[in-house]
Every structure is written in C-alpha cells, then in structure tokens.
Design an enzyme around this catalytic site. Structure first.
Site, PDB file in Angstrom:
ATOM      1  N   ASN A   1       0.803  -1.219   0.000  1.00 20.35           N
ATOM      2  CA  ASN A   1       0.000   0.000   0.000  1.00 20.35           C
ATOM      3  C   ASN A   1       0.842   1.277   0.000  1.00 20.35           C
ATOM      4  O   ASN A   1       0.309   2.373  -0.183  1.00 20.35           O
ATOM      5  CB  ASN A   1      -0.945   0.026   1.206  1.00 20.35           C
ATOM      6  CG  ASN A   1      -0.215  -0.005   2.523  1.00 20.35           C
ATOM      7  OD1 ASN A   1       0.096  -1.099   3.010  1.00 20.35           O
ATOM      8  ND2 ASN A   1       0.079   1.152   3.121  1.00 20.35           N
TER       9      ASN A   1
ATOM     10  N   TYR B   1      16.779  -5.190  14.056  1.00 19.43           N
ATOM     11  CA  TYR B   1      16.476  -5.033  12.633  1.00 19.43           C
ATOM     12  C   TYR B   1      17.517  -5.758  11.785  1.00 19.43           C
ATOM     13  O   TYR B   1      17.167  -6.488  10.843  1.00 19.43           O
ATOM     14  CB  TYR B   1      16.440  -3.551  12.257  1.00 19.43           C
ATOM     15  CG  TYR B   1      16.167  -3.306  10.794  1.00 19.43           C
ATOM     16  CD1 TYR B   1      14.927  -3.604  10.244  1.00 19.43           C
ATOM     17  CD2 TYR B   1      17.153  -2.787   9.957  1.00 19.43           C
ATOM     18  CE1 TYR B   1      14.667  -3.396   8.897  1.00 19.43           C
ATOM     19  CE2 TYR B   1      16.899  -2.571   8.609  1.00 19.43           C
ATOM     20  CZ  TYR B   1      15.663  -2.873   8.077  1.00 19.43           C
ATOM     21  OH  TYR B   1      15.419  -2.671   6.740  1.00 19.43           O
TER      22      TYR B   1
ATOM     23  N   SER C   1      18.062  -6.045   3.202  1.00 18.65           N
ATOM     24  CA  SER C   1      18.586  -4.706   3.439  1.00 18.65           C
ATOM     25  C   SER C   1      20.097  -4.766   3.565  1.00 18.65           C
ATOM     26  O   SER C   1      20.681  -5.824   3.865  1.00 18.65           O
ATOM     27  CB  SER C   1      17.974  -4.133   4.729  1.00 18.65           C
ATOM     28  OG  SER C   1      18.701  -3.019   5.206  1.00 18.65           O
TER      29      SER C   1
ATOM     30  N   GLY D   1       5.224   3.045  -0.356  1.00 20.89           N
ATOM     31  CA  GLY D   1       6.652   2.879  -0.580  1.00 20.89           C
ATOM     32  C   GLY D   1       6.997   1.964  -1.736  1.00 20.89           C
ATOM     33  O   GLY D   1       6.352   1.951  -2.784  1.00 20.89           O
TER      34      GLY D   1
END
Length: 310
Positions: A23, A176, A150, A25
């Site tokens: 939804n 993360y 990432s 980015g």
C-alpha cells in the site's frame, strides 16, 4: 552496459503476483509496475483502508493488468494462514510472491504470538507465508519468490540463545539487522533445498539501498529530514526488487540492489551477499528454529519437512 530500468521488465500478462506491504513505498511502486506490465496483482496489506486507497491510485494509472487486495498482518501467524487459505481458494496459480513488507528500528514490541516485532514480522511472517503458498508456487511453471532484505544484513548476527530479545537489553538496530540477515539466509537456504529436491522454483533477494519511504518512520529525526533529500524515490528503489522478481537471467539465489555509492543509489545490479549470510550451518539451524516457532510445513518435492519433526 545498458541500465536496467522499467522498460527492461518483461511483459507480465497472464501472471499472478502477491506483494506484501503493497500500500505504500517500494511495495506500492512494485505493485504499480507489475500491474502496468499486465499482471494481476494482489496487494497483501495490514490496513484494508490503505489497501483500497492504493488500489484506487493504481487504477487511475490505467494499467493493462488488474489489482485486488487481501488482508494480511505478518505480525499474526493466524492472519498469515488465513490470507494464504483465501488466496489458494480463489487462485489457481502464483507466479511471483514478493516478500516486501517490514518494520525497521521499531521500539520494543511483540507480535500476536509473542515474537520480537521486527524478527516476527520481517522474517517469521514471511517464512510462514511462503510455506503456506509453496504448493501453489511449485504448481506454477516459472514461478519465483523474491524477498526484500537490506544492507543491514551486513551487520546482523543470529543469536539462537535469544532470537526474540527476551533476555538481552533491546537494541532496535541490532534487532532489525538480525531480521534482515535472517531474510537473506532464508532466501539462500530455501534455494538450496529446492535445488536439492529437483524443483525449478527460483528464490531471489533484493535490497533498496537508500530509498526514502515510510519505513524510516521510527528512525532518528535527522535521518527522517535528510532521507527525502538524498534518498531515491520508491519507484527507483523498487527497481532492484523488480529485477530480482522478473529478470529471466537472474538465477535462484541471486541478490540485487543499487550499483553505486556502496550500493545505496543507482540502477540495479548484482549485490554483495554478506559472509554471515552464506554460513550454511547457521542457515539450516535458523530454518529449523523458524519451522518450530511458526509451526509451518514446507512440502518440498521428494521430502516433507514438518515443524513438529524439527
């Protein structure tokens, strides 16, 4: 060498694509690109209202493909199973599964099942979703699973003594990085297992470099101020993901991201996989731990792996 861009994406007509976190980015940019190339795209999103808004925006672009949405909360394994069940009932093929959604640097939080929010959402939720949808992926010729990781994978460590941060002082950065290293290890381990079983299903990975998106909402205020000025726009940052998901020359186990400035900006090229991500012993153990935590079965050709046997 010519730059790989949106015009490089092959025609996607007749293909069905699921994108988590579509939804906003990079997920939204990828959904719009897939639909523009003719695919039927399912936006798997936690917030139905935001999903509906995203669908409305894509339809204003008059794509040759089509879009729909389905509720999916990766922080709730029951929601993951329910989404997969509904999808299997309503679709007879799945050409591309894009494991894109994630949270970054969030404060200490827990998923519905009590996992660390970052590890539970970024890794365990996608591990479970892929497992639930695997039979349909295996049934679809030329299918592919693409997972967004990432650059933080380069700094991650898998702590088997405390995967879900129950004993250690919580570090948003370290949590993360662990989740993103887990994403990369999942891609490589799943590809190894598929290859060993004789399956042609390909599994790839991508990272967005420095892309300005809602993902940075928990970051330091200075980063939030600077990111829109120096970061790539989502439609540029999404090109690495699109290459990993659609380039017919991208083999299983490949990893794609921006080419320049230490892989933070530029057109997508082959990216560097961290040495820790290539540790096969750790990856195998992480797989078994993930199977136990999620309770998900991975029915690979010629073998059946059940979490209860792990």
């Amino acid at each position: 060498m010519s730059k790989w861009n949106l015009s490089s994406v092959p025609d996607q007509a007749g293909r069905t694509v699921v994108i988590t976190g579509a939804n906003a980015g990079i997920g939204f940019a990828a959904a719009a690109m897939f639909a523009g190339k003719g695919a039927h795209v399912v936006l798997a999103c936690r917030d139905p209202r935001k999903a509906a808004d995203a669908i409305g925006k894509i339809r204003t672009m008059r794509p040759s493909g089509s879009v729909e949405s389905g509720p999916l909360d990766l922080a709730d394994l029951d929601s993951v199973a329910a989404f997969a069940g509904r999808f299997r009932e309503g679709h007879d093929r799945l050409d591309v599964l894009v494991n894109n959604a994630g949270v970054m640097w969030s404060p200490p939080s827990r998923t519905v099942q009590g996992f660390d929010l970052q590890f539970g959402t970024n890794h365990l939720g996608h591990f479970a979703l892929t497992g639930h949808l695997l039979p349909l992926l295996l049934h679809t010729p030329g299918a592919r699973v693409t997972t967004m990781t990432s650059l933080a994978q380069n700094f991650g460590r898998i702590d088997f003594d405390d995967l879900n941060w129950r004993r250690r002082p919580y570090s948003r950065d370290a949590a993360y990085s662990q989740s993103k290293l887990a994403n990369m290890m999942f891609v490589l381990e799943l590809q190894r297992r598929l290859t060993a079983s004789g399956s042609a299903l390909a599994v790839t990975a991508a990272h967005p470099g420095w892309t300005s998106s809602e993902l940075t909402r928990h970051s330091h205020p200075a980063i939030r101020r600077v990111s829109p000025l120096v970061g790539m726009k989502p439609e540029v940052g999404a090109l690495g993901l699109m290459r990993a998901a659609t380039d017919p020359t991208a083999p299983g186990g490949s990893y794609w991201g921006p080419r320049f400035f230490f892989e933070t900006k530029g057109h997508p090229s082959a990216a560097r996989i961290s040495r820790r991500a290539e540790d096969t012993a750790v990856a195998a153990r992480l797989w078994e731990e993930s199977a136990v935590l999620t309770g998900v079965t991975y029915p690979l050709p010629g073998r059946t792996e059940r979490a209860t046997d792990a």
